[in-house]
Design a protein around this motif. Structure first.
Motif, PDB file in Angstrom:
ATOM      1  N   GLU A   3       1.609  -2.528 -10.147  1.00 52.90           N
ATOM      2  CA  GLU A   3       1.910  -1.647  -9.053  1.00 52.90           C
ATOM      3  C   GLU A   3       2.232  -0.484  -9.342  1.00 52.90           C
ATOM      4  OE1 GLU A   3       5.130  -3.891  -7.061  1.00 52.90           O
ATOM      5  OE2 GLU A   3       3.706  -5.527  -5.962  1.00 52.90           O
ATOM      6  N   LYS A  71      -1.475  -4.494   9.787  1.00 50.83           N
ATOM      7  CA  LYS A  71      -0.788  -3.726   8.676  1.00 50.83           C
ATOM      8  C   LYS A  71      -1.361  -4.505   7.273  1.00 50.83           C
ATOM      9  CE  LYS A  71       2.386  -1.427  11.095  1.00 50.83           C
ATOM     10  NZ  LYS A  71       2.341  -0.170  11.067  1.00 50.83           N
ATOM     11  N   THR A  73      -0.102  -4.834   3.410  1.00 51.63           N
ATOM     12  CA  THR A  73       0.896  -4.416   2.660  1.00 51.63           C
ATOM     13  C   THR A  73       0.422  -3.965   1.060  1.00 51.63           C
ATOM     14  OG1 THR A  73       2.349  -6.074   3.730  1.00 51.63           O
ATOM     15  CG2 THR A  73       3.076  -5.183   1.521  1.00 51.63           C
ATOM     16  N   CYS A  74       0.873  -2.719   0.722  1.00 50.84           N
ATOM     17  CA  CYS A  74       0.439  -2.311  -0.785  1.00 50.84           C
ATOM     18  C   CYS A  74       1.666  -1.661  -1.412  1.00 50.84           C
ATOM     19  CB  CYS A  74      -0.599  -1.446  -0.493  1.00 50.84           C
ATOM     20  SG  CYS A  74      -1.231  -0.642  -2.112  1.00 50.84           S
ATOM     21  N   ALA A  76       4.714  -2.904  -1.871  1.00 54.52           N
ATOM     22  CA  ALA A  76       5.682  -3.083  -0.944  1.00 54.52           C
ATOM     23  C   ALA A  76       5.890  -2.318   0.268  1.00 54.52           C
ATOM     24  CB  ALA A  76       7.024  -3.286  -1.897  1.00 54.52           C
ATOM     25  N   VAL A  77       4.812  -1.789   0.952  1.00 50.10           N
ATOM     26  CA  VAL A  77       4.505  -0.704   1.897  1.00 50.10           C
ATOM     27  C   VAL A  77       3.671  -1.173   2.784  1.00 50.10           C
ATOM     28  CG1 VAL A  77       4.293   1.793   2.501  1.00 50.10           C
ATOM     29  CG2 VAL A  77       5.667   1.287   0.382  1.00 50.10           C
ATOM     30  N   SER A  78       4.042  -1.234   4.144  1.00 49.60           N
ATOM     31  CA  SER A  78       2.892  -1.714   5.049  1.00 49.60           C
ATOM     32  C   SER A  78       2.376  -0.420   5.790  1.00 49.60           C
ATOM     33  CB  SER A  78       3.845  -2.402   6.274  1.00 49.60           C
ATOM     34  OG  SER A  78       4.272  -3.693   5.725  1.00 49.60           O
TER      35      SER A  78
END
Length: 103
Positions: A3, A71, A73-74, A76-78
């Motif tokens: 990440e 949505k 999720t990438c 930890a962000v949607s």
């Protein structure tokens, strides 16, 4: 770990895209009494282009009645997948233009 590497690559790509946009704006700018900075103009151009692509993608998806997830999720962000696609296309655009329109 993956990440962090992906985030660093995204930041580098964003920076390079802005630099290319600034270079194009500096080459094509006309002199006027008040001028916006090349960075603010490049950011405005980036956001407006991404917004236009986003609206076009929404119209295309609704016209074709394609099911798109709400949505993604990438890192930890949607995010909205269409917004992500439009941002990626917008970030790639100056590189494609520099390939086709070399001076």
């Amino acid at each position: 770990m993956h990440e962090l590497i992906l985030l660093l690559i995204l930041c580098l790509f964003f920076s390079l895209s802005l630099r290319l946009r600034i270079k194009v704006l500096r080459q094509s700018s006309e002199l006027s009494q008040t001028q916006a900075s090349p960075v603010s103009t490049a950011l405005t151009d980036l956001v407006s282009t991404a917004g236009g692509i986003y609206l076009s993608l929404i119209l295309l998806v609704s016209f074709l009645k394609v099911d798109v997830p709400e949505k993604l999720t990438c890192l930890a962000v949607s995010v909205d997948p269409l917004a992500l696609i439009s941002l990626i296309i917008t970030l790639i655009q100056p590189f494609v233009f520099s390939i086709f329109y070399k001076d």
